[in-house]
Design a protein around this motif. Structure first.
Motif, short mmCIF file in Angstrom:
data_model
loop_
_atom_site.label_atom_id
_atom_site.label_comp_id
_atom_site.label_asym_id
_atom_site.label_seq_id
_atom_site.Cartn_x
_atom_site.Cartn_y
_atom_site.Cartn_z
N LEU A 134 0.83 -1.20 0.00
CA LEU A 134 0.00 0.00 0.00
C LEU A 134 0.87 1.25 0.00
O LEU A 134 0.59 2.22 -0.71
N LEU A 135 1.97 1.23 0.75
CA LEU A 135 2.87 2.37 0.79
C LEU A 135 3.54 2.58 -0.58
O LEU A 135 3.66 3.72 -1.05
N ASP A 136 3.94 1.49 -1.23
CA ASP A 136 4.50 1.58 -2.58
C ASP A 136 3.47 2.17 -3.55
O ASP A 136 3.81 2.98 -4.41
N GLY B 243 0.75 -4.84 -10.09
CA GLY B 243 -0.23 -4.05 -9.35
C GLY B 243 -1.65 -4.26 -9.86
O GLY B 243 -1.86 -4.62 -11.01
N LYS B 244 -2.60 -4.06 -8.98
CA LYS B 244 -4.02 -4.17 -9.35
C LYS B 244 -4.54 -2.77 -9.65
O LYS B 244 -4.41 -1.86 -8.82
N PRO B 245 -5.16 -2.58 -10.81
CA PRO B 245 -5.62 -1.23 -11.20
C PRO B 245 -6.59 -0.62 -10.20
O PRO B 245 -6.52 0.58 -9.94
N ILE B 246 -7.47 -1.40 -9.60
CA ILE B 246 -8.47 -0.85 -8.69
C ILE B 246 -7.81 -0.22 -7.47
O ILE B 246 -8.29 0.80 -6.95
N VAL B 247 -6.69 -0.77 -7.02
CA VAL B 247 -5.98 -0.21 -5.86
C VAL B 247 -5.40 1.15 -6.23
O VAL B 247 -5.51 2.12 -5.47
N PHE B 248 -4.79 1.25 -7.43
CA PHE B 248 -4.22 2.52 -7.86
C PHE B 248 -5.31 3.57 -8.06
O PHE B 248 -5.13 4.73 -7.72
#
Length: 76
Positions: A16-18, A43-48
């Motif tokens: 999450l920090l990254d 990475g997962k797009p929804i998180v970004f």
């Protein structure tokens, strides 16, 4: 004789920090190539998207608060 495995190692998903640092770097346009490759491969797009929305809201609310403070101090 077995052939060596030429596959690149599986990329570790960003923490999450990254993700927060990647979103902030993208706001300023200074993302490194290494991090960009990591973000797009693991990475997962929804998180970004979620982090970008939260960071944008924080930015907008901070600017709104600063303007309100300046207007109050100016007597408007």
């Amino acid at each position: 004789m077995p052939e060596p495995d030429n596959k690149p190692p599986a990329a570790k998903a960003p923490s999450l920090l990254d993700t927060i640092f990647s979103v902030l770097a993208s706001f300023f346009g200074v993302q490194s190539e290494k991090n960009r490759v990591r973000d797009f491969s693991a990475g997962k797009p929804i998180v970004f998207i979620a982090v970008a929305i939260v960071v944008t809201l924080i930015l907008v609310l901070s600017l709104w608060g600063i303007v309100q403070l300046l207007l109050k101090n100016a007597g408007v």
